[in-house]
Scaffold this active site. Sequence first.
Site, PDB file in Angstrom:
ATOM      1  CG  ASP A 181      -1.704   1.233   1.420  1.00  0.00           C
ATOM      2  OD1 ASP A 181      -1.916   1.933   0.410  1.00  0.00           O
ATOM      3  OD2 ASP A 181      -2.126   1.511   2.569  1.00  0.00           O
TER       4      ASP A 181
ATOM      5  CG  ASP B 262      -1.367   1.401  -3.813  1.00  0.00           C
ATOM      6  OD1 ASP B 262      -0.206   1.176  -4.192  1.00  0.00           O
ATOM      7  OD2 ASP B 262      -1.639   2.036  -2.759  1.00  0.00           O
TER       8      ASP B 262
ATOM      9  CG  ASP C  39      -7.968 -13.281 -12.101  1.00  0.00           C
ATOM     10  OD1 ASP C  39      -8.811 -14.064 -12.563  1.00  0.00           O
ATOM     11  OD2 ASP C  39      -7.291 -13.515 -11.086  1.00  0.00           O
TER      12      ASP C  39
ATOM     13  CG  ASP D 265     -12.654 -16.531 -11.376  1.00  0.00           C
ATOM     14  OD1 ASP D 265     -11.822 -16.740 -10.487  1.00  0.00           O
ATOM     15  OD2 ASP D 265     -13.885 -16.476 -11.162  1.00  0.00           O
TER      16      ASP D 265
ATOM     17  CD  GLU E 281     -10.310 -20.808 -10.120  1.00  0.00           C
ATOM     18  OE1 GLU E 281     -10.128 -20.892  -8.905  1.00  0.00           O
ATOM     19  OE2 GLU E 281     -11.208 -20.100 -10.615  1.00  0.00           O
TER      20      GLU E 281
ATOM     21  CG  HIS F 200      -6.766 -15.578  -4.695  1.00  0.00           C
ATOM     22  ND1 HIS F 200      -6.316 -16.205  -5.837  1.00  0.00           N
ATOM     23  CD2 HIS F 200      -8.084 -15.394  -4.885  1.00  0.00           C
ATOM     24  CE1 HIS F 200      -7.317 -16.382  -6.678  1.00  0.00           C
ATOM     25  NE2 HIS F 200      -8.414 -15.899  -6.114  1.00  0.00           N
ATOM     26  CG  ASP F 201      -9.438 -18.852  -4.300  1.00  0.00           C
ATOM     27  OD1 ASP F 201      -9.813 -17.789  -3.768  1.00  0.00           O
ATOM     28  OD2 ASP F 201      -9.586 -19.105  -5.509  1.00  0.00           O
TER      29      ASP F 201
HETATM   30  C1  NOJ Z   1     -12.254 -18.393  -8.117  1.00  0.00           C
HETATM   31  C2  NOJ Z   1     -11.430 -17.294  -7.530  1.00  0.00           C
HETATM   32  O1  NOJ Z   1     -10.100 -17.702  -7.457  1.00  0.00           O
HETATM   33  C3  NOJ Z   1     -12.032 -16.971  -6.184  1.00  0.00           C
HETATM   34  O2  NOJ Z   1     -11.230 -16.136  -5.417  1.00  0.00           O
HETATM   35  C4  NOJ Z   1     -13.389 -16.374  -6.426  1.00  0.00           C
HETATM   36  O3  NOJ Z   1     -14.033 -16.166  -5.206  1.00  0.00           O
HETATM   37  C5  NOJ Z   1     -14.256 -17.287  -7.282  1.00  0.00           C
HETATM   38  N1  NOJ Z   1     -13.554 -17.884  -8.388  1.00  0.00           N
HETATM   39  C6  NOJ Z   1     -15.405 -16.525  -7.851  1.00  0.00           C
HETATM   40  O4  NOJ Z   1     -14.939 -15.626  -8.816  1.00  0.00           O
END
Ligand code: NOJ
Length: 556
Positions: free
Chosen positions: A21, A29, A98, A200, A257, A330-331
């Site tokens: 940031d 950012d 993305d 995605d 993905e 990130h998931d």
């Molecule tokens: C997969 C993404 O990686 C995730 O972070 C997101 O919540 C879902 N798709 C919905 O877009």
Amino acid sequence: MTTAWWKKRTVYQIYPKSFNDTTGNGVGDIPGIIEKLDYLKKLGIDVIWLSPVYDSPQEDNGYDIRNYRMIDDLFGSMEDMDRLLEEAHSRDLKIVMDLVVNHTSDEHPWFVESKSSKDNQYRDYYIWKDGKADGGPPTNWGSIFSGSAWKYDEQTGQYYLHLFAEKQPDLNWENPTMRKDVYDMMNFWLDKGIDGFRMDVINFISKDQAYPDGEVKSGEKYGDPGPYFVNGPRIHEFLQEMHGEVLAGRDVMTVGEMPGAEPEDGKVYTDPDNQELDMIFTFEHMSLDEEGGDKWNIKPLDLRDLKENFEKWQTSLHGTGWNSLYWNNHDQPRIVSRFGDDGEYREKSAKMLATCLHMMQGTPYIYQGEEIGMTNVHFDDLNDYQDIETLNMYKEKSELGWSHERIMEAIYTKGRDNARTPMQWDSSRNAGFTEGTPWLPVNHNYKSINAESALHSQNSIFYHYQDLIRLRKKMNIITQGRFQLLLREDPQIFAYERQGEIDSLYVICNFSSENIEITGELNEELKGAEVIISNEKYPEPSNLQPWEGTVYWLKK
Ligand code: NOJ
């Protein structure tokens, strides 16, 4: 034929909100990313995958897009984005954006129009259905973010589909005009000079038009819609169309993905002859520590399952398609906390895990903070969590009778905020991430785990990643060799061979805190081999150290 550039390069994923940031608003950012390009260059990566920076109400941290052609004020401006592209390219770093086109935000003008009346020209951009005879939702489908996947709209008396949050309505890919608008938008970004897309949940875009009810599994309230949209009926047609309209003739990289894709699907999606995608993210290896398809229902990993799974993907795609290699994003929770040891052996196990992954065939992805061994986080207060998936799940599991303790344990182990705590740059306040109040609390281990201290220690995880990235560029066998699993039944050692025409690599990884002896033929073989990388000073196959990861190179 020349080898595609993305086969020898390593990708680094930036989750902009948590990276750096520069304004003091507590959110990372784009100028903050620019500031750190030299750090990334030093690590040796070649490609940056940027999680969404588009204009968004941020219900799902940018995976809910309001305007695909605008940068969210939170992250900066289009000028900042242009500058990032310029600064990255001048350092020979590529930028992959993305692409979130399974759904938009409900604040996207297409949806605002679509919702306004049944005969609006955008009505068909989304999936609207009448309720069942009793007025209930059109199907029993559960949303991936809990609750029903349908939301009733009073104004027009119909339901719309949202596989994710209510504020993320699914686009209707059956509509050719909508598809054309998406392709135009993709061309806009590629014309600007970006180097590719991470797409995605792209294998969710084609829905079974019959919209049948899903099977309700025991302990669940809703039906499982997976079979009716995962790798759906027209997916290959849509991807090939996208390829023709957008990607053909451009030297860019695409990665899809794809939850629910199996190796046979992966092969079709990534076979260059099919003209769909360059590579995909599989989820299979990320589901081995869960029970009954419920990510929150945790079971311990059996290493044999992990080995078998990698073997399947490595051998199936070899010679036809291409793998993506990842432990983190990130998931997902932090890998060192998940399959490693984030206590006594944090550094060692982080290096071992990196070695184990990076010696396989495919394009490796490093998620911010992985290169310094960042760990999962434990917030005592549920209110500190920000992730919509986590918060919705808490409500749903409580209703299903799960105890608070059980749910919190699941969040500590699997919650997405584990990966989203701010990047730990140094030991100053807020880990040097922000001058303000971070949008998500910083992990309190930042005083000992941070980039600055990693850069100062020649023996750090950071430099180990640097070595792995270099090796991939230098040694063709890493990109080309065949994969052969060794010691299949061993529950603690993940060992494999990469076989080339003139040489072989032996990758020996100890997934335990025990000393282990490798005996027999493999031990004999390793005696004559050269160590090319290890997290041990004096590796000795007959006495594998806790969490050791060593790679041996043997010329034939
Ligand atoms: C997969 C993404 O990686 C995730 O972070 C997101 O919540 C879902 N798709 C919905 O877009």
